[in-house]
Each structure stands twice: as C-alpha cells, then as structure tokens.
Design a protein around this motif. Structure first.
Motif, PDB file in Angstrom:
ATOM      1  N   GLU B 368       0.845  -1.205   0.000  1.00 28.48           N
ATOM      2  CA  GLU B 368       0.000   0.000   0.000  1.00 28.48           C
ATOM      3  C   GLU B 368       0.881   1.255   0.000  1.00 28.48           C
ATOM      4  O   GLU B 368       0.599   2.230  -0.701  1.00 28.48           O
ATOM      5  CB  GLU B 368      -0.922  -0.003   1.218  1.00 28.48           C
ATOM      6  CG  GLU B 368      -1.947  -1.126   1.175  1.00 28.48           C
ATOM      7  CD  GLU B 368      -2.823  -1.198   2.425  1.00 28.48           C
ATOM      8  OE1 GLU B 368      -2.685  -0.352   3.316  1.00 28.48           O
ATOM      9  OE2 GLU B 368      -3.644  -2.131   2.490  1.00 28.48           O
ATOM     10  N   PHE B 370       3.938   1.508  -1.148  1.00 31.66           N
ATOM     11  CA  PHE B 370       4.600   1.681  -2.445  1.00 31.66           C
ATOM     12  C   PHE B 370       3.622   2.207  -3.496  1.00 31.66           C
ATOM     13  O   PHE B 370       3.980   3.061  -4.315  1.00 31.66           O
ATOM     14  CB  PHE B 370       5.222   0.364  -2.932  1.00 31.66           C
ATOM     15  CG  PHE B 370       5.799   0.477  -4.324  1.00 31.66           C
ATOM     16  CD1 PHE B 370       6.879   1.319  -4.564  1.00 31.66           C
ATOM     17  CD2 PHE B 370       5.237  -0.208  -5.395  1.00 31.66           C
ATOM     18  CE1 PHE B 370       7.400   1.463  -5.848  1.00 31.66           C
ATOM     19  CE2 PHE B 370       5.746  -0.063  -6.678  1.00 31.66           C
ATOM     20  CZ  PHE B 370       6.835   0.774  -6.908  1.00 31.66           C
ATOM     21  N   TYR B 371       2.397   1.721  -3.440  1.00 31.59           N
ATOM     22  CA  TYR B 371       1.391   2.189  -4.403  1.00 31.59           C
ATOM     23  C   TYR B 371       1.236   3.714  -4.282  1.00 31.59           C
ATOM     24  O   TYR B 371       1.218   4.437  -5.283  1.00 31.59           O
ATOM     25  CB  TYR B 371       0.064   1.486  -4.129  1.00 31.59           C
ATOM     26  CG  TYR B 371      -1.003   1.745  -5.165  1.00 31.59           C
ATOM     27  CD1 TYR B 371      -0.898   1.219  -6.443  1.00 31.59           C
ATOM     28  CD2 TYR B 371      -2.121   2.511  -4.870  1.00 31.59           C
ATOM     29  CE1 TYR B 371      -1.878   1.456  -7.399  1.00 31.59           C
ATOM     30  CE2 TYR B 371      -3.110   2.746  -5.810  1.00 31.59           C
ATOM     31  CZ  TYR B 371      -2.980   2.205  -7.075  1.00 31.59           C
ATOM     32  OH  TYR B 371      -3.950   2.435  -8.026  1.00 31.59           O
ATOM     33  N   MET B 372       1.162   4.183  -3.067  1.00 35.02           N
ATOM     34  CA  MET B 372       1.005   5.626  -2.880  1.00 35.02           C
ATOM     35  C   MET B 372       2.263   6.382  -3.301  1.00 35.02           C
ATOM     36  O   MET B 372       2.183   7.433  -3.928  1.00 35.02           O
ATOM     37  CB  MET B 372       0.718   5.917  -1.418  1.00 35.02           C
ATOM     38  CG  MET B 372      -0.639   5.455  -0.986  1.00 35.02           C
ATOM     39  SD  MET B 372      -1.052   6.313   0.514  1.00 35.02           S
ATOM     40  CE  MET B 372      -2.568   5.559   0.885  1.00 35.02           C
ATOM     41  N   ARG B 373       3.399   5.838  -2.934  1.00 38.42           N
ATOM     42  CA  ARG B 373       4.651   6.517  -3.298  1.00 38.42           C
ATOM     43  C   ARG B 373       4.808   6.563  -4.815  1.00 38.42           C
ATOM     44  O   ARG B 373       5.334   7.538  -5.366  1.00 38.42           O
ATOM     45  CB  ARG B 373       5.846   5.806  -2.661  1.00 38.42           C
ATOM     46  CG  ARG B 373       5.836   5.877  -1.140  1.00 38.42           C
ATOM     47  CD  ARG B 373       6.985   5.104  -0.555  1.00 38.42           C
ATOM     48  NE  ARG B 373       8.251   5.824  -0.669  1.00 38.42           N
ATOM     49  CZ  ARG B 373       9.433   5.285  -0.402  1.00 38.42           C
ATOM     50  NH1 ARG B 373       9.516   4.025  -0.002  1.00 38.42           N
ATOM     51  NH2 ARG B 373      10.534   5.987  -0.543  1.00 38.42           N
ATOM     52  N   SER B 374       4.335   5.508  -5.483  1.00 32.87           N
ATOM     53  CA  SER B 374       4.463   5.490  -6.941  1.00 32.87           C
ATOM     54  C   SER B 374       3.544   6.518  -7.595  1.00 32.87           C
ATOM     55  O   SER B 374       3.565   6.697  -8.810  1.00 32.87           O
ATOM     56  CB  SER B 374       4.132   4.100  -7.485  1.00 32.87           C
ATOM     57  OG  SER B 374       2.731   3.911  -7.507  1.00 32.87           O
TER      58      SER B 374
END
Lengths: 260, 417
Positions: B368, B370-374
C-alpha cells in the motif's frame, strides 16, 4: 509516433536487478523517445514486470548494475515518489486496495504532488473535483468510484480504469502500463485502450507490457520488444506482435540452444 | 488486611446517600479481594504498578476542574457545542444534583425506589458485579445518573471530565423501554495525573435500539477503568463503538448479554497507544437464547514502547442455537518495541451456530505504501493517509456528528508527537 528529431526520455543501459536472491534482469537495454509507444512482450517470468517495478523504484527490487536515465537524470538515485513527481508513471497489473483511504482524496494528494513538482498551484478540494470529473470522461468512469476507498471492492475493469484515471490526472512523461489488459472484457479493454490513446502526446511516451495482441489491436505500438531471461532479445515494429501471435515463443528456445 | 491501599479506603467519605449500601458493599469486597495479581488470567498482562498508583490519588474533594488548558478536550469552556438535534449532560463527581437537570421529552429520571430495584441487575447478568474494578467504583462513586427512555428521543451526549490530580468515579444506568431509540455519545476526558472509574448499566427492551459511542481520551498520566454492561431483549439492536487513546493505564470491559437471543449486537473498537501507555479492551458477549447476531471488529495501533491488549470472549451455550457471531481483531504495530496481545476466546456449546474469529498483527502494508509513493506521495504522507484510513473505519461509526470534536485529527496527531 516515431520522429527522428524527438528527444530521448528514458534510456536503460545494461540493467541488472534482483529480487531477494534471484537475479531477474540480465543486462537490459532500451531507449524510449518522446512521442513513442513501445510494447514489451514475452513469456511469464521473462522479467517484464520486474522491469516495470525497477523503473518505478519498488524497494524489494535491487539494481545490481546498470543505469536508468530519465530526462537526463539518473532515475535510480531517486525515491519512488520523486520518480513519480518527475513524471514516471507505473500502471499496476494488480492495483492495490487501500481500505479507509478515500479515492478522491488519494487522487487529489497525488495530483498536487505532481503539480508541485511542475511548479503549478495546489488544487483545493473544489478545483480538484472539477478537474477529476473532467478526467473521468477519459475512461468513462462512474463518479461514484471517487467516493469509495482506493480500489476497494472495485472489479478488475474498474481498477484498471482507475489506473488510467490517475495517469490522466498526473500527466506523466513516461507511462509504463503493466498488463493493463489483464482481466478486462472486450468493452472494458476498448475503454482503457481509448484512454491510453487519448493521453498519448508528442511530448510523452508509453511502454506497454502485455501478453496479447488484442491490446495492440487497440493501441498501435511503434516498437515491439521481446523479452526473455531478463533481457530484450528482439525488437521490431507492430508486425512483430502479429508474428508472435502466430508462432509463439518457441523460437526463443531455439535461439538459446543455438547460442549455447 | 490484604488490601494494600487501606489508606485510600479510609480516606473515602462515610457511606451516604442513594448509593450508601453500594458503597459499603464495595468497600467490604475490596478488603476481601485485595489487589489483582498476575496469577489471575484477566490481570496477567496489566501493569499492576500503575494500577496500584490509582490509590495514590485522593477521591474527588470538591475543587473545580482547572480550565486553563488550550486543548478543547480538557477545557470545558471550549467544548464544541452539542449536536443540533441533541442535548448534553456532564457527569462528574462535582455535579451534586444530576437528577435535577432538564431533559427532553422521552427521558425520565428513575425514582429512588425504582433505582433500588434495578441497580446492579445488569452487572449481575453480565457476571461482573463482583469484579475488582466494579467494586472500586462501587466503593467510591457517590453520584449516579439513572434515566428511563421511551420512544424515539433526541441524541444524548454525556461528558465525563477528569478532576486533575484526583480519582473520580461515576455510575450511569439507562433503561430503554420497548421500541425506544437512542443515540448516545460518551466523552470520557482524562487530564494530567488523574484516574477515573466508570460503570455503566444499560437495559434494552424488546425492539429497542441504541447507537452508542464511547470515546475515552486520556492525556498526561491519566488512568481509566471502565465497565460497560448491557442486557438486550429480543429484536433489540445495540451498536457500540469505542475509542481509547492517551491513557497511561486504560482497562475497559464492554460486557453484554442477549437475554433471549434474537437480538443484534455490533462492537467496533479502536485503541491507539504511544510512549509507554498500556490500553486493554476486554469484551464479553453471551447469548442466552437462539438466533442472536454479533459483528465485532477491534483495532489497535501501537507506537513506541506501548502495549495494547485485546481479549474477546464469546459464550454460546446450548440454548443459543443458530447464533451468528463474527469477531475480528486487527492490530497495527508501528514500532518494533511496541507490544500487542490479542486473544479471542470462544466458548461454543450449541452445535448449530456460525461463529468465526480472526486476529492479525502487522506493520503498515508495504504494497500500500509503495502504491502511494508510486503516485508521488511522500512516505510520511502515505503513512499518515494509511493511518487515517485505518482509524477512520472505526471513528466514522460514532454517533452524534463526531466531527464536531475533530477527533480523527486529534488521534492522528498522536503519531506526530
């Protein structure tokens, strides 16, 4: 769209990467210029998704050597969020569900992060709602999905539409779409592909990762690359995808045997 | 004498008033019971030094609460106004005549005679009338708010403020008659070095409905002991949402009995701990009849060196056929030094039931984050969004327009300190 005078956006040089103890990428080279659409095809396990995650900066993937240069900067020096802010977008094969986090708020925070990098003014809630409702049209998405938690309870097709909606809002320079066509029915595939086509501009680029010609019937690539064992084995035009559709990947084994 | 805080008992005013008998009983029991020990399963994990420290504080002496703090939870002068539809009562030891308050139509104060007939009945049904923490309350509480509720009534906000540097105890009894419908929000507000003990008894008649929020916010070195006991008749609907944050020591025990089954219960809880705080929620639900339902979700977030405890007991005796109960404990560890103890305890004798339970302890989900950071969201902001989402799921269930209190931001600020 291939133009001889277009600038290089992304250059990958001799990239080696591993996840845990397993090396997946074995010296991958790729150049992507403004205006171009590339497709990467290949068998399961050939390293396609690893390449996408390495470019986006997934912390589980370790680059052991090589370079990724994005608009003249070494992308590998940047945190994942800095890569995204500077214009690298990864469309996830399996978009993550985030319970409790409003999709609308998530989209607004992400959009403002990109806008901050571009030197644009931050959008308040009202201004953002106007923008997002306009962008929803790109993927024909129901506004009700904005009110829900990020991807929670979305169908496969809705998740992929949400990915392309994010792409529309962030206006990236290079978009890597990892199996965006997986799990989509024919109608949803057309909608998503149409979204990608609408967002392709002369100053940005798209890298499609796919198994199937059906996506490439909707989005015509300028280059098709075939990956095997962590590197690009062959590059051609859109006709290469048609050839793969007919003949499969057995020739890769023959090529390997000949090399051995 | 076993009880190590005899001085505290001796310091209590002589038993008097409406609760005179209860006080006598409580004091006598405490002398017999002594302090809980680690050998008792229910107290095994409790920080007994902090429990003992409760008795270093004098029982309310009549001083007014200090109102100089800027925090709206501590300073009654800046409490947000009551929800437009509802009304507010302040329940603390300082209010001499709680039964003289003006209440809307549908609420009536119990007479002394009525009270003597029903007081303690729900505690008894919930098998906790002789619990140590209940006896502490019975020994020291001098005031009681006892209301009968008929029909659909305006929402009620009960505020239980602390008296800094003192020990305060309150007791509340609510009787919801057949088909009565109430929204209740209790704000338990600790402050500085203080201790509170609250005992609540609720009876829900046939078809009665209660949406109940219990928000307990400590602050400083405050401690809290709470027993929330509920009896439900068939067709009644009881939905409890609890929030615990900021207590040096917090132990709250929601205990509930469906008297004849065929009722609906939901219990959703969130406890947030930081520093060296310890918070414990011990729930007990028993079905004394068939076709009862329970949905339970308990969440915790533990930061720094804090300790979060959940014990979820569900009893389904033979009479409780076709019970449908579900319990989930979800726990988030924000630090390698924090500690979470979670224990489901299902006792099922009936053979035709559907009971499920689960417990998870995890850190923030890396996929979750990483998804936001991406998407360009910085790690710190992504973490905050995830925590906000985690807490919101429970906070959003609270009644009475909880946004007035800006509770979610207050909880999230915990993680900035």
């Amino acid at each position: 769209m291939i133009r001889s005078d277009s600038s290089l956006i992304l250059e990958i040089h001799d990239l080696h990467a591993r996840v845990e103890d397993q090396e997946i990428l074995h010296g991958l080279n790729l150049k992507i210029r403004e205006g171009e659409i590339h497709a990467i095809m290949g068998r399961n396990g050939s390293g396609k998704s690893t390449l996408a995650k390495v470019i986006a900066g997934h912390p589980s993937y370790i680059v052991t050597s090589g370079k990724v240069v994005f608009q003249g900067r070494n992308l590998l020096d940047l945190e994942p969020e800095e890569r995204a802010r500077s214009g690298v977008f990864l469309g996830f094969q399996y978009p993550v569900e985030i319970p409790g986090v409003s999709n609308l708020e998530f989209l607004r925070v992400a959009t403002n992060a990109r806008r901050e990098h571009l030197g644009h003014e931050e959008l308040d809630t009202f201004a953002f709602e106007d923008l997002v409702r306009d962008k929803l049209k790109v993927v024909q998405m129901d506004p009700a999905f904005l009110e829900r938690s990020v991807n929670e309870g979305f169908s496969g097709g809705e998740k992929k539409r949400n990915e392309i909606l994010q792409m529309a809002l962030l206006e990236p320079m290079v978009s890597i779409l990892d199996e965006t066509d997986s799990g989509l029915d024919i109608d949803a595939l057309r909608v998503v592909a149409s979204g990608v086509n609408q967002l392709a501009r002369p100053d940005n680029a798209t890298l499609l990762i796919t198994h199937y010609q059906r996506l490439l019937n909707e989005i015509t690539p300028d280059f098709v690359h075939v990956m095997a064992a962590g590197r690009i084995l062959r590059t051609g035009g859109s006709e290469l995808a048609l050839e793969l559709e007919k003949s499969g990947y057995d020739w890769i084994d023959q090529a390997s045997e000949m090399r051995d | 004498m076993k009880f190590s805080s005899k001085q505290w008992l001796d310091s209590l005013p002589d038993p008097q008033g409406l609760l005179e008998e209860v006080q006598r009983h409580g004091r006598k029991s405490l002398i017999t019971l002594g302090l809980p020990t680690k050998s008792s399963e229910g107290w095994r994990l409790t920080d007994l030094d902090r429990l003992r420290a409760l008795f270093d504080l004098p029982v309310y002496s009549g001083n007014q609460t200090q109102n100089s703090e800027s925090d709206h939870f501590r300073n009654r002068n800046i409490w947000p106004s009551t929800s437009s539809k509802g009304f507010r009562l302040v329940v603390d030891s300082a209010h001499e005549l709680i039964d003289s308050a003006t209440v809307p139509e549908g609420f009536t104060f119990l007479t002394h005679e009525e009270l003597s007939q029903v007081l303690g009945r729900t505690l008894h049904k919930c098998e906790c009338n002789s619990e140590w923490a209940v006896e502490v309350n019975q020994a020291s509480a001098t005031k009681i708010l006892a209301l009968r509720i008929n029909g659909r009534v305006p929402p009620l906000e009960l505020i239980m403020p602390a008296c800094p540097n003192e020990f305060s105890a309150t007791r509340v009894l609510l009787i919801l008659e057949e088909e009565a419908d109430l929204e209740l929000l209790q704000m338990v507000l600790g402050a500085g070095c203080s201790a509170q003990s609250h005992v609540l008894e609720i009876y829900l008649g046939n078809g009665a409905s209660l949406r109940h929020g219990w928000v307990a916010l400590g602050g400083g070195e405050a401690s809290l002991l709470g027993h929330l006991t509920v009896e439900q008749e068939p067709e009644s609907d009881y939905r409890l949402t609890t929030i615990h944050q900021g207590w040096s020591l917090c132990r709250v025990e929601p205990r509930l009995v469906q008297l004849h089954g065929q009722a609906y219960t939901s219990i959703n809880g969130l406890q947030v701990t930081k520093g060296s705080e310890q918070a414990a929620t011990h729930t007990y639900v028993r079905f004394d009849g068939p076709e009862g339902s329970l949905d339970q979700l308990n969440k915790s977030v533990a930061a720094n060196r804090s300790h979060s405890i959940f014990n979820g007991s569900i009893s389904v005796p033979r009479v409780a056929q076709k019970t449908n109960a579900s319990q989930l404990s979800r726990n988030l560890l924000l630090s390698g030094n924090a500690c979470i103890d979670t224990k489901p305890e299902l006792e099922i004798v009936a053979d035709d039931v559907k009971c499920q339970h689960g417990a998870t302890v995890s850190q923030l989900q890396q996929d979750e984050l990483f998804y936001m950071r991406s998407r360009g969201i910085k790690l710190q902001e992504a973490t905050e969004l995830l925590l906000e989402g985690y807490c919101r799921e429970i906070v959003s269930l609270l009644p009475l327009d909880i946004a007035r209190w800006d509770l979610l931001n207050y909880l999230l600020a915990t993680f900035h300190e």
